[in-house]
Design a protein around this motif. Structure first.
Motif, short mmCIF file in Angstrom:
data_model
loop_
_atom_site.label_atom_id
_atom_site.label_comp_id
_atom_site.label_asym_id
_atom_site.label_seq_id
_atom_site.Cartn_x
_atom_site.Cartn_y
_atom_site.Cartn_z
N LEU A 17 -6.81 2.16 -15.61
CA LEU A 17 -7.26 0.89 -15.76
C LEU A 17 -7.82 0.24 -14.55
N ILE A 18 -7.27 0.21 -13.46
CA ILE A 18 -8.07 -0.29 -12.02
C ILE A 18 -9.03 0.40 -11.79
N LEU A 19 -9.30 1.74 -12.19
CA LEU A 19 -10.49 2.30 -11.92
C LEU A 19 -11.53 2.02 -12.93
N LEU A 71 -5.78 1.36 -3.74
CA LEU A 71 -6.71 1.08 -4.73
C LEU A 71 -6.78 -0.48 -4.85
N GLY A 72 -5.60 -0.95 -4.85
CA GLY A 72 -5.71 -2.56 -4.67
C GLY A 72 -6.25 -3.16 -3.58
N ALA A 73 -5.80 -2.57 -2.40
CA ALA A 73 -6.25 -3.12 -1.13
C ALA A 73 -7.74 -2.72 -0.90
N GLU A 74 -8.24 -1.68 -1.66
CA GLU A 74 -9.59 -1.29 -1.52
C GLU A 74 -10.59 -2.16 -2.15
N HIS A 75 -10.03 -2.77 -3.46
CA HIS A 75 -10.95 -3.59 -4.36
C HIS A 75 -10.37 -5.14 -4.16
N GLY A 76 -9.90 -5.47 -3.27
CA GLY A 76 -9.43 -6.99 -3.18
C GLY A 76 -8.22 -7.35 -4.15
N LEU A 77 -7.44 -6.42 -4.58
CA LEU A 77 -6.63 -6.61 -5.81
C LEU A 77 -5.11 -6.73 -5.24
N TYR A 78 -5.05 -6.72 -4.02
CA TYR A 78 -3.55 -6.48 -3.32
C TYR A 78 -3.20 -7.52 -2.35
N PRO A 82 2.79 -11.89 3.29
CA PRO A 82 4.26 -11.64 3.13
C PRO A 82 4.70 -12.02 1.86
N GLU A 83 4.33 -13.50 1.29
CA GLU A 83 4.78 -13.91 0.19
C GLU A 83 4.11 -13.37 -0.80
N GLY A 84 2.66 -13.16 -0.80
CA GLY A 84 2.02 -12.54 -1.99
C GLY A 84 2.61 -11.26 -2.26
N ILE A 85 2.71 -10.27 -1.00
CA ILE A 85 3.41 -9.02 -1.40
C ILE A 85 4.66 -9.12 -2.04
N LEU A 150 -6.74 -12.34 -9.92
CA LEU A 150 -6.33 -10.97 -10.55
C LEU A 150 -5.84 -9.89 -9.17
N SER A 151 -4.65 -9.31 -9.32
CA SER A 151 -3.80 -8.49 -8.49
C SER A 151 -3.35 -7.13 -9.35
N VAL A 152 -3.08 -6.20 -8.75
CA VAL A 152 -2.32 -5.14 -9.14
C VAL A 152 -1.31 -5.24 -10.18
N ALA A 153 -0.76 -6.54 -9.75
CA ALA A 153 0.44 -6.82 -11.05
C ALA A 153 0.03 -6.94 -12.32
N ASP A 154 -1.15 -7.65 -12.48
CA ASP A 154 -1.70 -8.09 -13.64
C ASP A 154 -2.01 -6.66 -14.59
N PHE A 155 -2.67 -5.71 -13.73
CA PHE A 155 -2.88 -4.51 -14.27
C PHE A 155 -1.59 -3.95 -14.92
N GLY A 156 -0.48 -3.88 -14.16
CA GLY A 156 0.58 -3.34 -14.62
C GLY A 156 1.22 -3.96 -15.77
N PHE A 157 1.45 -5.48 -15.80
CA PHE A 157 1.54 -6.09 -17.14
C PHE A 157 0.97 -5.71 -18.08
#
Length: 207
Positions: A17-19, A71-78, A82-85, A150-157
């Motif tokens: 989905l991220i790709l 991939l999240g870090a590469e595309h600005g999705l991570y 520390p709080e965000g992570i 948008l973050s990688v969490a949204d793709f997982g959910f």
């Protein structure tokens, strides 16, 4: 770029989905179980002996969680704080906890599966849904899992809702449970709609 996995959603679907969302051109290689013992002997491509594996720039990357973060870090999705992570990883781990519990029921007889779901949903699942509802409600925006973007969490959910809640053997138990958490329910449904073009065109898989 190549993504290696079985002909399943499983641990590769968030990566796919991220790709898709980022417009990344890649080859989606899907193996049948019977051919995997021979394929995994390729230690250069499969250094750990399992999938998913992402081949990128001449290197093989293993472990779904690590690939998703990369991939999240590469595309600005991570997130970078520390709080965000913490927020993104807590959400992701919560879904993984439910998935692990559901996986234990997969090989049970239908009646026993129904009985175990009847214990799991009012217990662990609703506890997790309640915690997620609180975390989401405390956000500055409930449109996204964290920080209004948008973050990688949204793709997982989104994948969790599409493959587990909206359909599948556990759906009849999970859907009514989700009704008790209106903010979380709306968030799930909105994420599903946001990526509906992908879910509508993806190949049908058992899980």
């Amino acid at each position: 770029m190549k993504l290696h996995y079985f002909n399943l959603y499983g641990r590769a679907e968030v990566i796919r989905l991220i790709l898709h969302h980022t417009g990344t051109d890649y080859e989606d290689i899907r193996y049948e179980f019977e051919e995997w013992p021979e394929k995994k002997e390729d230690k250069k491509t499969f250094p750990f002996g399992f999938v998913p594996v992402l081949e990128k720039d001449g290197k093989s990357y293993s472990h779904s969680g690590a690939i998703i973060k990369m991939l999240g870090a590469e595309h600005g999705l991570y997130p970078t704080t520390p709080e965000g992570i913490y927020h993104v990883e807590a959400g992701t781990e919560s879904i993984r906890d439910i998935m692990l519990e559901l996986a234990k029921l997969k090989d049970l007889e239908p009646e026993e599966q129904k009985e175990q779901l009847g214990k799991l949903v009012p217990g662990k699942v609703t506890t997790i849904f309640s915690a997620l509802e609180t975390m989401l409600s405390e956000n500055s925006s409930t449109d996204y899992w964290y920080d209004g973007k948008l973050s990688v969490a949204d793709f997982g959910f989104a994948c969790f809702y599409a493959g587990i809640i909206a359909k599948g053997p556990a759906s009849p138990a999970l859907k009514p449970a989700l009704d008790g958490y209106p903010t979380l329910k709306k968030y799930f449904e909105d994420k599903f709609e946001e990526f509906k073009d992908y879910f509508d065109q993806r190949p049908e898989c058992p899980f």
